[in-house]
Design a protein around this motif. Structure first.
Motif, mmCIF file in Angstrom:
data_model
loop_
_atom_site.group_PDB
_atom_site.id
_atom_site.type_symbol
_atom_site.label_atom_id
_atom_site.label_comp_id
_atom_site.label_asym_id
_atom_site.label_seq_id
_atom_site.Cartn_x
_atom_site.Cartn_y
_atom_site.Cartn_z
ATOM 1 N N CYS A 129 -7.197 -15.495 2.732
ATOM 2 C CA CYS A 129 -8.244 -14.473 2.737
ATOM 3 C C CYS A 129 -7.948 -13.463 3.846
ATOM 4 N N LEU A 130 -8.030 -12.177 3.508
ATOM 5 C CA LEU A 130 -7.654 -11.112 4.446
ATOM 6 C C LEU A 130 -8.855 -10.293 4.929
ATOM 7 N N ASP A 131 -10.056 -10.807 4.783
ATOM 8 C CA ASP A 131 -11.234 -10.062 5.219
ATOM 9 C C ASP A 131 -11.169 -9.734 6.711
ATOM 10 N N GLU A 132 -10.793 -10.710 7.530
ATOM 11 C CA GLU A 132 -10.718 -10.464 8.978
ATOM 12 C C GLU A 132 -9.601 -9.486 9.301
ATOM 13 N N VAL A 133 -8.503 -9.586 8.596
ATOM 14 C CA VAL A 133 -7.388 -8.655 8.798
ATOM 15 C C VAL A 133 -7.838 -7.235 8.482
ATOM 16 N N TYR A 134 -8.494 -7.072 7.364
ATOM 17 C CA TYR A 134 -8.976 -5.743 6.959
ATOM 18 C C TYR A 134 -9.995 -5.200 7.952
ATOM 19 N N ASP A 135 -10.931 -6.042 8.388
ATOM 20 C CA ASP A 135 -11.987 -5.579 9.284
ATOM 21 C C ASP A 135 -11.445 -5.069 10.613
ATOM 22 N N SER A 136 -10.325 -5.627 11.072
ATOM 23 C CA SER A 136 -9.779 -5.211 12.365
ATOM 24 C C SER A 136 -8.598 -4.255 12.240
ATOM 25 N N PHE A 137 -8.244 -3.886 11.016
ATOM 26 C CA PHE A 137 -7.109 -2.983 10.789
ATOM 27 C C PHE A 137 -7.455 -1.590 11.326
ATOM 28 N N SER A 138 -6.568 -1.008 12.117
ATOM 29 C CA SER A 138 -6.864 0.254 12.790
ATOM 30 C C SER A 138 -7.034 1.423 11.832
ATOM 31 N N SER A 155 -11.075 -11.232 -7.608
ATOM 32 C CA SER A 155 -11.285 -12.638 -7.264
ATOM 33 C C SER A 155 -12.738 -13.001 -7.504
ATOM 34 N N ILE A 156 -12.971 -14.207 -7.941
ATOM 35 C CA ILE A 156 -14.313 -14.616 -8.337
ATOM 36 C C ILE A 156 -15.273 -14.633 -7.164
ATOM 37 N N ASP A 157 -14.772 -14.868 -5.936
ATOM 38 C CA ASP A 157 -15.648 -14.874 -4.762
ATOM 39 C C ASP A 157 -15.758 -13.505 -4.108
ATOM 40 N N GLN A 158 -15.053 -12.514 -4.663
ATOM 41 C CA GLN A 158 -15.083 -11.121 -4.201
ATOM 42 C C GLN A 158 -14.637 -10.970 -2.745
ATOM 43 N N LYS A 159 -13.805 -11.900 -2.297
ATOM 44 C CA LYS A 159 -13.171 -11.752 -0.987
ATOM 45 C C LYS A 159 -11.867 -10.980 -1.160
ATOM 46 N N LEU A 160 -11.319 -10.536 -0.064
ATOM 47 C CA LEU A 160 -10.098 -9.726 -0.103
ATOM 48 C C LEU A 160 -8.882 -10.621 0.114
ATOM 49 N N TYR A 161 -8.011 -10.680 -0.888
ATOM 50 C CA TYR A 161 -6.806 -11.489 -0.787
ATOM 51 C C TYR A 161 -5.541 -10.637 -0.840
ATOM 52 N N CYS A 162 -5.698 -9.348 -0.896
ATOM 53 C CA CYS A 162 -4.568 -8.431 -0.998
ATOM 54 C C CYS A 162 -4.917 -7.162 -0.233
ATOM 55 N N MET A 163 -3.962 -6.628 0.504
ATOM 56 C CA MET A 163 -4.125 -5.321 1.141
ATOM 57 C C MET A 163 -3.411 -4.308 0.244
ATOM 58 N N PRO A 164 -4.149 -3.485 -0.503
ATOM 59 C CA PRO A 164 -3.511 -2.550 -1.441
ATOM 60 C C PRO A 164 -2.795 -1.419 -0.709
ATOM 61 N N GLN A 165 -1.695 -0.953 -1.300
ATOM 62 C CA GLN A 165 -0.904 0.115 -0.700
ATOM 63 C C GLN A 165 -0.913 1.391 -1.526
ATOM 64 N N TYR A 166 -0.888 1.261 -2.854
ATOM 65 C CA TYR A 166 -0.853 2.443 -3.706
ATOM 66 C C TYR A 166 -1.445 2.116 -5.068
ATOM 67 N N ILE A 167 -1.713 3.151 -5.831
ATOM 68 C CA ILE A 167 -2.153 2.980 -7.205
ATOM 69 C C ILE A 167 -1.103 3.575 -8.127
ATOM 70 N N THR A 168 -1.146 3.149 -9.364
ATOM 71 C CA THR A 168 -0.199 3.620 -10.372
ATOM 72 C C THR A 168 -0.971 4.234 -11.526
ATOM 73 N N ALA A 169 -0.563 5.418 -11.944
ATOM 74 C CA ALA A 169 -1.209 6.108 -13.060
ATOM 75 C C ALA A 169 -0.259 6.172 -14.246
ATOM 76 N N ASP A 170 -0.757 5.799 -15.436
ATOM 77 C CA ASP A 170 0.045 5.957 -16.651
ATOM 78 C C ASP A 170 0.191 7.442 -16.966
ATOM 79 N N ILE A 171 1.364 7.816 -17.422
ATOM 80 C CA ILE A 171 1.669 9.227 -17.660
ATOM 81 C C ILE A 171 2.786 9.301 -18.692
#
Length: 453
Positions: A129-138, A155-171
């Protein structure tokens, strides 16, 4: 679905975020600032000894591998106490490798992960779980909140397990040089598109208008076409029944498969994956493909800047385009990682403006860190202007793929891909395959809804 509402926020938020200044000298934060992993969970190192961070990337290829080599060099220069061991995995088998590592407790410290992967690994208790990581990320305030919310909904518990970097758009991508030479305008409708597929197919000369993707990863192109034709943007009705069994989708699938049946695309298209489809486009075997923003680097290398363009896909008879909702890719720390402190430091760097800006520029990704929006490369990037147009267009509808279903990856690999190939080879009818898909997804969705009452 609440998930669909959250993902819908993404469309308004990513490109329209408040502009705050570029990366400048902004720091990604102190190493591993988001969590305390000292003691038995962390990797102990004697004075002067580097700590190893093992990182697996889900799509190692000749384009992405050098990008990560450079990012790792920059990270190691910034944090000399760490040494990153990079493993670039094939995109068509990375999940098998990930799952084997989880089952045998031979996991790396960090993995790249896509929205469709999160739920299955959370269900295996494989991700930290990365909630604490996200909360303290500068740079927390600079990460698009709608993307963070969408990540939680995987995720079913709605906790953060991934730090997203980018999105992808279909084109869609077209070879503007060749099309201009032959006087072919970019097709604005499905009718024009199919007419071009027929008119400019030259099997004897090995030239075609379109390269169809029939192998691994074929679902996005296929779904974009059939849902646009049907003018629908929901995979399920209110009761959780999948709509794919409706007759309009069989009609649409027959039209799409007809591109292959009629010889309007190469015979190899039935097994074309990403590499083969992009290679056909890059060698001028075809002049139009459906993909997403991630193939930009390959087009630049193969065709040269100025000879191709990204364009919005053709519209249906009602004037609408239906395309996959924006999806995210990010990084996770494995629950049984040997070096969690180093792993956190590395993913913080990758999603920081400094790390994400370089990757997004080189790979043609759409960033979610709004510090990047003031970078000169971003402001001058014509491709990003098209993605912004896509997201702001009134006639574009977004289809949310059910990444919250643990069975979604199994559906893709064991049902959708072989089923589509069976249609192309006329081993099964469109009606048969779509009914199989609808039955499988309806059962999975109803199971999910029942468990989340």
């Amino acid at each position: 679905m609440k998930t669909k509402k959250i993902m819908g926020l993404l469309l308004a938020g990513v490109m329209g975020a408040t502009m705050l200044g570029g990366c400048g000298s902004n720091d990604a934060g102190s190493p591993g600032s988001g969590t305390n992993t000292s003691g038995s969970e962390g990797q102990e190192a004697s004075a002067g000894e580097k700590q190893t961070i093992e990182f697996w990337y889900h799509d190692g290829n000749p384009t992405s591998n050098p990008i990560f080599e450079e990012l790792i060099n920059r990270f190691e220069d910034k944090y000399p106490q760490y040494e990153v061991k990079y493993v670039g995995l094939p995109s068509d088998s990375y999940l098998q490798k990930y799952n084997t590592a989880v089952a045998t407790n031979t996991v790396p410290d960090v993995v790249s992960i896509r929205d469709m992967d999160v739920s299955s690994f959370v269900n295996q208790d494989a991700l930290m779980c990365l909630d604490e990581v996200y909360d303290s990320f500068s740079e927390k305030e600079n990460l698009n909140q709608a993307v963070i919310d969408a990540t939680r909904m995987c995720s079913i518990d709605q906790k953060l397990y991934c730090m997203p970097q980018y999105i992808t758009a279909d084109i869609s991508w077209c070879n503007t040089q060749r099309m201009e030479e032959e006087g072919i305008p970019v097709p604005a409708t499905l009718e024009e598109f199919l007419k071009d597929c027929e008119e400019y197919a030259d099997p004897e000369g090995g030239k075609y208008f379109y390269s169809l993707r029939g192998g691994a990863g074929s679902m996005e192109n296929l779904f974009d076409f059939i849902f646009t034709y049907a003018d629908q943007d929901n995979l399920f009705d209110e009761e959780g029944n999948c709509v794919l069994s409706q007759p309009v989708f069989a009609e649409a699938l027959d039209l799409y498969a007809g591109i292959y049946w009629n010889g309007w695309t190469s015979k190899d298209s039935v097994t074309n994956g990403f590499k083969e489809m992009v290679a056909e486009f890059g060698s001028k075997t075809s002049m139009y493909i459906s993909h997403n923003s991630s193939s930009l680097a390959e087009h630049k290398k193969n065709l040269g800047e100025g000879n191709f363009a990204n364009v919005i896909a053709p519209a249906n008879a009602q004037g609408n385009v239906v395309t996959k909702n924006l999806s995210f890719t990010g990084y996770s720390v494995m629950e049984n990682a040997k070096n969690k402190e180093g792993a956190v430091a590395f993913i913080e760097y990758l999603v920081s403006c400094e790390g994400a800006s370089y990757l997004c520029e080189q790979e043609g990704r759409v960033p979610i860190n709004n510090l990047i929006y003031e970078e000169e490369w971003y402001k001058n990037d014509s491709y990003n202007n098209v993605y912004q147009e896509l997201m702001e267009a009134d006639n574009v509808k977004f289809l949310t793929h059910p990444v919250w279903l643990p069975q979604w990856n199994e559906f893709r690999s064991k049902y959708q891909e072989p089923g589509f190939q069976a249609v192309l080879l006329k081993e099964k009818t469109s009606e048969q395959v779509l009914q199989e898909w609808a039955d499988y997804l309806s059962a999975a969705q109803k199971e999910y809804l029942e468990a989340n009452k």
